[in-house]
Scaffold this active site. Sequence first.
Site, mmCIF file in Angstrom:
data_model
loop_
_atom_site.group_PDB
_atom_site.id
_atom_site.type_symbol
_atom_site.label_atom_id
_atom_site.label_comp_id
_atom_site.label_asym_id
_atom_site.label_seq_id
_atom_site.Cartn_x
_atom_site.Cartn_y
_atom_site.Cartn_z
ATOM 1 N N GLY A 188 0.792 -1.225 0.000
ATOM 2 C CA GLY A 188 0.000 0.000 0.000
ATOM 3 C C GLY A 188 0.819 1.268 0.000
ATOM 4 O O GLY A 188 0.256 2.366 0.002
ATOM 5 N N SER A 219 9.872 -6.675 -0.090
ATOM 6 C CA SER A 219 11.234 -7.079 0.306
ATOM 7 C C SER A 219 11.551 -6.588 1.715
ATOM 8 O O SER A 219 12.387 -5.706 1.903
ATOM 9 C CB SER A 219 12.278 -6.597 -0.707
ATOM 10 O OG SER A 219 12.059 -5.286 -1.153
#
Length: 274
Positions: free
Chosen positions: A99, A170
């Site tokens: 988001g 990540s």
Amino acid sequence: MTRRRVLRAKPAADGGTFGDALATLEFDRHAARAEAPVVHRPTIQRTTPTRTSAVVEAPAVASPSNAACRWHETTISKSDRRSLNCHGSGVIWLTGLSGAGKSTLANELEKRLWSRGVRTYLLDGDNVRHGLNSDLGFTQQDRAENIRRVAEVSKLMVDAGLVVITAFISPFRAERQLARSLFADGEFVEVFVDTPLVVAEQRDPKGLYRRARRGELKHFTGIDSPYEIPQNPEIVIDTTSMPVEESADFLHQLLNTMGFFGPLSAAQSDRLPV
């Protein structure tokens, strides 16, 4: 530890699109949020590490299981492919919470590069899980393998002379460091898309935070799995302070300032942002 200069986006003081000097590209995120209410975000590790702290050791790159395998040298090199494309190659690695706007920003950046004749490929976190990484879940081990595969694919594409844009949460520093270790100096640019959890959760375009809060999604970053803030990213972009189009313009300009794309053809140079 190699020290890298962090570039942050900020409009020029005179109201122009970009500053005239690198120093004017500094953006004070903390001052901009000084009047905002303080929100407790216990699940995100937002402590600022000291510059002298050791970098987390990345796991070793897997070696071929067959000892008979050896690297086969090819006639056409990475330099040859770059010369054919008339620009350099490398990875622009966007990291941040779900988001935060990574995929949207990556798409806008690729549109700008494509329009000036830069050959690109965008690797998106959701997209690769439909094929290459469809066998992986969201445990810490699977996430590490997800990033390892993407990093190796990116390395192949950079060798092919492309500019690769990756948009992945990540969340772990060790895996991001592993990805960086595959590339030569100047080929890897880490871009921290800095968006607070409270903002990302308000956006929640796919409803994932709501599902995670209900316990329907396990190992969700920011809820029951940590996001480790980058210690030394080359670029920080705060998507809460400007619209995505402006963020993409700033990122494009910062990459140009860094000389990331290398020598450009005359036609490509004519299409640089001003």
